[in-house]
Design a protein around this motif. Sequence first.
Motif, PDB file in Angstrom:
ATOM      1  N   UNK A   1       4.003   5.080   4.896  1.00 37.65           N
ATOM      2  CA  UNK A   1       3.092   4.249   4.115  1.00 37.65           C
ATOM      3  C   UNK A   1       3.861   3.231   3.282  1.00 37.65           C
ATOM      4  N   UNK A   2       3.411   2.005   3.342  1.00 36.94           N
ATOM      5  CA  UNK A   2       4.063   0.959   2.565  1.00 36.94           C
ATOM      6  C   UNK A   2       3.730   1.141   1.089  1.00 36.94           C
ATOM      7  N   UNK A   3       4.477   0.478   0.261  1.00 34.87           N
ATOM      8  CA  UNK A   3       4.224   0.550  -1.181  1.00 34.87           C
ATOM      9  C   UNK A   3       2.887  -0.096  -1.505  1.00 34.87           C
ATOM     10  N   UNK A   4       2.165   0.434  -2.469  1.00 33.64           N
ATOM     11  CA  UNK A   4       0.963  -0.277  -2.889  1.00 33.64           C
ATOM     12  C   UNK A   4       1.372  -1.644  -3.421  1.00 33.64           C
ATOM     13  N   UNK A   5       0.668  -2.658  -2.992  1.00 31.81           N
ATOM     14  CA  UNK A   5       1.094  -4.001  -3.375  1.00 31.81           C
ATOM     15  C   UNK A   5       0.706  -4.297  -4.817  1.00 31.81           C
ATOM     16  N   UNK A   6       1.339  -5.291  -5.333  1.00 33.61           N
ATOM     17  CA  UNK A   6       1.155  -5.673  -6.727  1.00 33.61           C
ATOM     18  C   UNK A   6      -0.088  -6.558  -6.807  1.00 33.61           C
ATOM     19  N   UNK A   7      -0.939  -6.383  -7.808  1.00 36.23           N
ATOM     20  CA  UNK A   7      -2.120  -7.244  -7.918  1.00 36.23           C
ATOM     21  C   UNK A   7      -1.712  -8.718  -7.939  1.00 36.23           C
ATOM     22  N   UNK A   8      -2.607  -9.558  -7.477  1.00 34.68           N
ATOM     23  CA  UNK A   8      -2.189 -10.924  -7.223  1.00 34.68           C
ATOM     24  C   UNK A   8      -2.756 -11.885  -8.245  1.00 34.68           C
TER      25      UNK A   8
ATOM     26  N   UNK B   1       5.962  -6.689   2.217  1.00 33.70           N
ATOM     27  CA  UNK B   1       6.919  -7.575   1.570  1.00 33.70           C
ATOM     28  C   UNK B   1       6.327  -8.357   0.409  1.00 33.70           C
ATOM     29  N   UNK B   2       5.004  -8.415   0.337  1.00 35.25           N
ATOM     30  CA  UNK B   2       4.381  -9.227  -0.698  1.00 35.25           C
ATOM     31  C   UNK B   2       4.332 -10.699  -0.331  1.00 35.25           C
ATOM     32  N   UNK B   3       4.811 -11.040   0.863  1.00 38.01           N
ATOM     33  CA  UNK B   3       4.832 -12.450   1.275  1.00 38.01           C
ATOM     34  C   UNK B   3       3.414 -12.961   1.479  1.00 38.01           C
ATOM     35  N   UNK B   4       3.196 -14.199   1.080  1.00 41.16           N
ATOM     36  CA  UNK B   4       1.874 -14.795   1.212  1.00 41.16           C
ATOM     37  C   UNK B   4       1.789 -15.605   2.488  1.00 41.16           C
TER      38      UNK B   4
ATOM     39  N   UNK C   1      -3.486  -4.444   9.652  1.00 40.55           N
ATOM     40  CA  UNK C   1      -3.106  -3.197   8.995  1.00 40.55           C
ATOM     41  C   UNK C   1      -2.139  -3.427   7.844  1.00 40.55           C
ATOM     42  N   UNK C   2      -1.478  -4.580   7.800  1.00 41.07           N
ATOM     43  CA  UNK C   2      -0.530  -4.813   6.725  1.00 41.07           C
ATOM     44  C   UNK C   2      -0.894  -6.053   5.924  1.00 41.07           C
ATOM     45  N   UNK C   3      -2.162  -6.480   6.059  1.00 39.22           N
ATOM     46  CA  UNK C   3      -2.583  -7.670   5.317  1.00 39.22           C
ATOM     47  C   UNK C   3      -3.639  -7.303   4.294  1.00 39.22           C
ATOM     48  N   UNK C   4      -3.455  -7.817   3.093  1.00 43.04           N
ATOM     49  CA  UNK C   4      -4.443  -7.653   2.037  1.00 43.04           C
ATOM     50  C   UNK C   4      -5.027  -9.009   1.716  1.00 43.04           C
ATOM     51  N   UNK C   5      -6.322  -9.044   1.352  1.00 38.36           N
ATOM     52  CA  UNK C   5      -6.904 -10.333   1.021  1.00 38.36           C
ATOM     53  C   UNK C   5      -6.359 -10.884  -0.291  1.00 38.36           C
ATOM     54  N   UNK C   6      -6.136 -12.167  -0.319  1.00 38.72           N
ATOM     55  CA  UNK C   6      -5.755 -12.843  -1.558  1.00 38.72           C
ATOM     56  C   UNK C   6      -6.884 -13.772  -1.979  1.00 38.72           C
ATOM     57  N   UNK C   7      -7.423 -14.494  -0.996  1.00 39.15           N
ATOM     58  CA  UNK C   7      -8.564 -15.366  -1.269  1.00 39.15           C
ATOM     59  C   UNK C   7      -9.720 -14.912  -0.386  1.00 39.15           C
TER      60      UNK C   7
END
Lengths: 367, 361
Positions: free
Chosen positions: A264-271, A341-344, A355-361
């Motif tokens: 499991x990847x690290x929980x990402x940092x809020x954006x 990675x937190x990369x946008x 599976x490794x993408x979180x919404x930003x907008x």
Amino acid sequence: MKPLLKRLWRAFCMMLGNQPALSRYLLPIIQQFSPGFLPGHFRARVSGKYWATADMLQLTFRVSKRWQGFMPGQHILLTLRHNGRYISRPFSICSTLADWQSTRSIALCCKVTSGAEFTPLLNQLQNETVVNISAAQGDFHWQQPALPALFIAAGSGITPIASMLLSQRHWLAPVSLYYRYRGSENAALLVQLKQLASRQHLFTLTLSDSRVEPAADMTNALLPQAKDKQIYLCGPAGFMQQIQQRLTEAGVALCTIHKEQFGPALPAIPCETITGDADESARQTTFIRAGSPHQVAASTQHSLLHAAEQHGLTPSFGCRMGVCFQCVCDKVSGQVRDIRTGALSGNGAEQIQLCISQPVTELVIKL
Amino acid sequence: MKLTIEQFSALEHELDTVKQQVKAQLGEQDARYIRRVLLVQRLSAISGRILLVLGFITPWLWLVGVLLLALGKILDNMEIGHNVLHGQYDWMNDPVLHSKRYEWDIACDAGSWQRTHNFEHHTYTNIIGKDRDFGYGLLRLSNDFRWRVRNLWQGGTYLLLSMLFQWGVSYHELAAQRVFAGKKKADRHSQVSDSALKKAFFSKGARQLIKDYLFFPLIAGPMWLWVLSGNLLANLIRNLWTSTVIFCGHFTKDVHVFTAAQCENESRGQWYYRQMLGSSNFTGPTWLHILTGHLSCQIEHHLFPDIPARHYPAMAKQVQAIAAKYAIPYNTGSFVRQYSTVFGRIMRYSLPGGGKAVKAL
């Protein structure tokens, strides 16, 4: 010439059976005669199974002759058919090249998490069961064996590294391995590595038990050795991040650090920096599936795959950790962040792995 | 409004429960079922094509070949293609049976079908002006449409549409977008450009034509005419069957039709309600359900388009009970009865006048 022929053949198959390959058209018939046949995959037969530690199951497979082999350190996707569906996960190969060359078999050392979807099924596999594996993949392998190298492994991260070390025939430069585990009874492949250390004088094995030794002690011990060495790093995400940070602080060049990350990847940092509204934890996401749009409020803390599944949509998926690219979808618009990675991403149309993408907008995605 | 807001949300809850119950038990049996249908489809299509060539032994073999090939095409289009393209089997994660990848043995491009059928028709079911499937822009099926002279011979138009149904389906989106003729409609927005539509239309259509009328006749050598006519006949049988089944789903005598204004801001319960009123079932044995791709349970299909269709007959019992509880008309009957009302409707509205089909919601 070859791509043209390939395209023509594909067009021919599409014309004949509306499938990109004849094997896909004939799949239901082929599977009658050879169960476990799956286009794009190789067959592997279970030939052994034992518990290497209390929660690490070592599985041996005899692989199909068509499988092209591997470079020690690489991983495969293991696909099982369970309750009507195909599910797959990546696993590093932990056995040696010599094993594969002599017996056409490979071994995987899999950490079994009870209650998880996939790994408990591994313990149910019987001898001679046919499963599917992918071609070996990944660029985590020992690239320059002539240079001095430092290997750092923690927990199940030992599997690809053990395969590299145990496969090595000609030792040219000093190599050291720092292996961190929780109690030696939980250290997989320890016996083999100790044997290697006793017969190969260029290889030094340093063990670190997390029950007695703090992480900082091990890091401090290995830092002085890290200069001018090729570094191979594999373990849990948090561990790898820490080590990499310490290494780079100590002046180790990033390009000498090779790493492999599973689990499991690290929980990402809020954006909050991007949109300015950090407390709003969901983004309006439109999944276009089979032609029709579905509006979903996707959490910024979870993957889009998770959001789509929560909503009852069923996009194709595989490893769920960004390795297998089965969940690649067309993003029409909006921005996502890579969980690992937190990369946008960009704002426009491009392909993303759900599976490794979180919404930003706000997003529009074609499933 | 016949039902109160509370009743609508109770209806929504009850139907959602029916759906969740089935969804929770999807698994090995469903996978085995659809793979077996796929196997039967492949075997009947392949053996059908072989038997067409063996017509020189006795024409009876050719006839069996035609029927088998037609069966293969019908299974591919109905029980497999239509349902897979709805995403009913996406959960299997199968390389073939996935809505993103499946392409079917019909002139219509799968992507175009997903946009016009899955989205437009299933979202705006029977809304005049929004669901182009109500009459396909060719037939006048209620007095909500102005009568034109061409409606006089719409019986013939209907027969022609049925015979060429796969082409009607494949041209459907291009007609709506006025790609080749007609004035663009200001309120229509498309996800794809006209040129992409044209490309998909021509390349898919050409592939199907080449396969049935060039490639297979050519490799049959001296039997080419038998193969060509056999393919033509098999396609015709498939076209007539699919068109008949689909017409029975929404154009029977008692289906309801709606206006766009009625459906603005509707809740999910109201959407369910509209789907129940806008569709009609017909009864029959299991083999008939399979040949229709379970569109014989059109009501259940419209309520739960992404649930594997083999569950519809069992769900129909529950849905019918729920409909009775809320006094919602549940439109079902024998195949012959339902089809005769469809035919009656086409004939009646070929003449001016007739009743309006729009009902108060």
